[in-house]
Design a protein around this motif. Structure first.
Motif, PDB file in Angstrom:
ATOM      1  N   GLU A  73       1.071  -1.264  -0.120  1.00 56.25           N
ATOM      2  CA  GLU A  73       0.032  -0.099  -0.072  1.00 56.25           C
ATOM      3  C   GLU A  73       0.835   1.238   0.331  1.00 56.25           C
ATOM      4  OE1 GLU A  73      -3.857  -0.939   2.329  1.00 56.25           O
ATOM      5  OE2 GLU A  73      -2.240  -1.748   3.461  1.00 56.25           O
ATOM      6  N   LEU A  74       0.300   2.487  -0.263  1.00 57.15           N
ATOM      7  CA  LEU A  74       0.989   3.649  -0.404  1.00 57.15           C
ATOM      8  C   LEU A  74       1.078   4.285   0.763  1.00 57.15           C
ATOM      9  CD1 LEU A  74       2.676   5.091  -2.611  1.00 57.15           C
ATOM     10  CD2 LEU A  74       0.391   6.294  -3.363  1.00 57.15           C
ATOM     11  N   TYR A  75       2.200   4.946   1.443  1.00 57.04           N
ATOM     12  CA  TYR A  75       2.117   5.671   2.472  1.00 57.04           C
ATOM     13  C   TYR A  75       3.177   6.993   2.329  1.00 57.04           C
ATOM     14  CZ  TYR A  75       0.891   1.513   5.033  1.00 57.04           C
ATOM     15  OH  TYR A  75       0.124   0.468   5.499  1.00 57.04           O
ATOM     16  N   SER A  76       2.689   7.870   3.025  1.00 57.83           N
ATOM     17  CA  SER A  76       3.523   9.333   3.101  1.00 57.83           C
ATOM     18  C   SER A  76       4.117   9.478   4.604  1.00 57.83           C
ATOM     19  CB  SER A  76       2.714  10.398   2.675  1.00 57.83           C
ATOM     20  OG  SER A  76       1.690  11.008   3.615  1.00 57.83           O
TER      21      SER A  76
ATOM     22  N   SER B  30      -3.339   5.406  -0.037  1.00 55.12           N
ATOM     23  CA  SER B  30      -3.974   4.591  -0.979  1.00 55.12           C
ATOM     24  C   SER B  30      -5.343   4.014  -0.313  1.00 55.12           C
ATOM     25  CB  SER B  30      -3.063   3.760  -1.515  1.00 55.12           C
ATOM     26  OG  SER B  30      -2.723   2.610  -0.425  1.00 55.12           O
ATOM     27  N   GLN B  31      -6.121   3.754  -1.265  1.00 55.93           N
ATOM     28  CA  GLN B  31      -7.509   3.204  -0.647  1.00 55.93           C
ATOM     29  C   GLN B  31      -7.501   1.864  -0.395  1.00 55.93           C
ATOM     30  OE1 GLN B  31      -6.235   3.395  -3.788  1.00 55.93           O
ATOM     31  NE2 GLN B  31      -7.913   3.196  -5.508  1.00 55.93           N
ATOM     32  N   ALA B  32      -8.702   1.550   0.166  1.00 54.67           N
ATOM     33  CA  ALA B  32      -8.704  -0.050   0.520  1.00 54.67           C
ATOM     34  C   ALA B  32      -8.749  -0.785  -0.700  1.00 54.67           C
ATOM     35  CB  ALA B  32      -9.968  -0.227   1.314  1.00 54.67           C
ATOM     36  N   LEU B  33      -7.982  -1.901  -0.644  1.00 52.13           N
ATOM     37  CA  LEU B  33      -7.682  -2.709  -1.731  1.00 52.13           C
ATOM     38  C   LEU B  33      -8.031  -4.144  -1.543  1.00 52.13           C
ATOM     39  CD1 LEU B  33      -3.842  -2.097  -2.130  1.00 52.13           C
ATOM     40  CD2 LEU B  33      -5.675  -1.074  -3.322  1.00 52.13           C
TER      41      LEU B  33
ATOM     42  N   SER C  57      -0.168   3.556  -9.689  1.00 51.99           N
ATOM     43  CA  SER C  57      -0.988   2.631 -10.296  1.00 51.99           C
ATOM     44  C   SER C  57      -1.339   1.454  -9.230  1.00 51.99           C
ATOM     45  CB  SER C  57      -0.170   1.953 -11.610  1.00 51.99           C
ATOM     46  OG  SER C  57       1.022   1.175 -11.010  1.00 51.99           O
ATOM     47  N   ALA C  58      -2.492   1.060  -9.252  1.00 52.20           N
ATOM     48  CA  ALA C  58      -2.846  -0.036  -8.238  1.00 52.20           C
ATOM     49  C   ALA C  58      -3.833  -0.868  -8.711  1.00 52.20           C
ATOM     50  CB  ALA C  58      -3.252   0.578  -6.882  1.00 52.20           C
ATOM     51  N   ASP C  59      -3.778  -2.224  -8.216  1.00 51.67           N
ATOM     52  CA  ASP C  59      -4.868  -3.160  -8.473  1.00 51.67           C
ATOM     53  C   ASP C  59      -5.876  -3.259  -7.191  1.00 51.67           C
ATOM     54  OD1 ASP C  59      -6.169  -5.399  -9.102  1.00 51.67           O
ATOM     55  OD2 ASP C  59      -4.570  -6.967  -8.374  1.00 51.67           O
ATOM     56  N   VAL C  60      -6.768  -2.347  -7.523  1.00 48.69           N
ATOM     57  CA  VAL C  60      -7.778  -2.286  -6.378  1.00 48.69           C
ATOM     58  C   VAL C  60      -8.549  -3.440  -6.430  1.00 48.69           C
ATOM     59  CG1 VAL C  60      -9.868  -1.236  -5.660  1.00 48.69           C
ATOM     60  CG2 VAL C  60      -7.930  -0.071  -6.848  1.00 48.69           C
ATOM     61  N   GLN C  61      -8.912  -4.243  -7.497  1.00 44.92           N
ATOM     62  CA  GLN C  61      -9.475  -5.645  -7.569  1.00 44.92           C
ATOM     63  C   GLN C  61      -9.462  -6.213  -9.078  1.00 44.92           C
ATOM     64  OE1 GLN C  61     -13.737  -5.093  -6.535  1.00 44.92           O
ATOM     65  NE2 GLN C  61     -14.033  -3.505  -7.996  1.00 44.92           N
ATOM     66  N   ASN C  62     -10.083  -7.403  -9.189  1.00 48.50           N
ATOM     67  CA  ASN C  62      -9.736  -7.923 -10.483  1.00 48.50           C
ATOM     68  C   ASN C  62      -8.633  -8.044 -11.265  1.00 48.50           C
ATOM     69  OD1 ASN C  62     -12.617  -8.603 -10.048  1.00 48.50           O
ATOM     70  ND2 ASN C  62     -13.125  -6.721 -10.778  1.00 48.50           N
ATOM     71  N   ASP C  63      -7.491  -8.026 -10.384  1.00 49.81           N
ATOM     72  CA  ASP C  63      -5.999  -8.176 -11.227  1.00 49.81           C
ATOM     73  C   ASP C  63      -5.792  -7.251 -12.216  1.00 49.81           C
ATOM     74  OD1 ASP C  63      -3.391  -9.279 -11.505  1.00 49.81           O
ATOM     75  OD2 ASP C  63      -4.289 -10.818 -12.887  1.00 49.81           O
TER      76      ASP C  63
END
Length: 310
Positions: A159-162, A173-176, A197-203
């Protein structure tokens, strides 16, 4: 400030008034050590420099008062394993960040230390802070020191952090989904936002933008396509324009793995396809913005045989 090679063949650091006058020696390196990199603190009061071994090229980090050389001391671990040329100074001129291999000879870690020396703290990521002082120096404002990817929230879920200059870490970053991950990120030139870029769901990888300190997350890539065979489109790479107003990215919404080039405002909205109509078996590979941010140069070609044109 200047480097000068003494008779003992070591390169040292000196400070001199800008109008001329007597030079003051800042460093005092032993034989086979050279000063290779140095930076002023934003308030101009200190010089932070790296002295490296002329054979191994690994080095140590020192600090000293810039006008007098007083207080010259090593502020890194004594391992002589600091990543060559890699260090940063916080905007309040109090903290230095650097990398070395203190705990594992095979693995670099990032550390922070007071500019005058003291307790060295290992940071949670390999990444050094991205310091943006807004052109000023010595301000007291709280700023985002660095952005990093980590799985501290859930093991094996990136996940993404500052992290602020005072050490406060915030997930931005949002819930994944169960198999979701953040893949890559890039900070805007002004340091105010992060595109990732993130894979939130469904690859499938999608593009999002969020303020560096956290806040509203906006999806800026086109909606992913699920094809008849069950595969889905995604974003494979992106770049931010030098003026920070647009993002160019490669995605395959029309045909699986046929990557085309799109451009979208940093604030979101309708993405425009900007690559030309590509024949069968062709796709976009690398691309960059011009310095004016008005054009994008890209490489496209026949992917099966590696025939590329600009």
């Amino acid at each position: 400030v200047k480097n000068r090679d003494r008779d003992d063949s070591s390169v040292d650091l000196y400070s001199v008034p800008i109008t001329g006058g007597a030079s003051v020696q800042i460093s005092n390196t032993p034989d086979n050590m050279d000063v290779s990199k140095f930076k002023f603190s934003p308030d101009d009061q200190y010089l932070v420099y790296q002295s490296h071994n002329t054979v191994s090229l690994d080095g140590l980090v020192y600090s000293a008062q810039s006008a007098t050389g007083q207080g010259n001391r090593r502020i890194s671990y004594p391992d002589e394993d600091v990543d060559h040329g890699e260090f940063a100074i916080s905007c309040d001129s109090r903290t230095v960040y650097y990398r070395n291999r203190h705990t594992n000879p095979e693995l670099q870690k990032a550390y922070s230390v007071p500019i005058t020396g003291g307790t060295i703290t290992q940071l949670p990521s390999y990444e050094l802070p991205v310091i943006d002082c807004g052109g000023g120096g010595g301000g007291d404002e709280e700023e985002v020191a660095r952005i990093f990817i980590d799985d501290r929230g859930t093991p094996n879920k990136n996940e993404l952090y500052s992290e602020s200059t005072s050490g406060i870490v915030t997930k931005i970053s949002q819930a994944l989904g169960p198999d979701g991950d953040v893949f890559t990120f890039e900070r805007t030139p002004d340091g105010e936002h992060v595109v990732y870029s993130a894979d939130v769901q469904n690859d499938r990888a999608e593009l999002f933008v969020v303020p560096s300190a956290g806040g509203t997350i906006t999806k800026i890539s086109t909606a992913p396509t699920v094809f008849d065979d069950g595969t889905s489109s995604d974003v494979i790479r992106f770049v931010i324009s030098p003026n920070g107003q647009r993002v160019a990215y490669a995605a395959d919404p029309n045909e699986w793995t046929k990557y085309e080039l799109y451009s979208v405002a940093l604030t979101g909205g309708t993405a425009a396809r900007i690559s030309h109509q590509l024949p069968f078996d062709y796709g976009v590979d690398d691309f960059k913005f011009s310095p004016s941010s008005q054009r994008v140069i890209y490489c496209a070609g026949r992917t099966s045989i590696g025939l590329w044109e600009l």
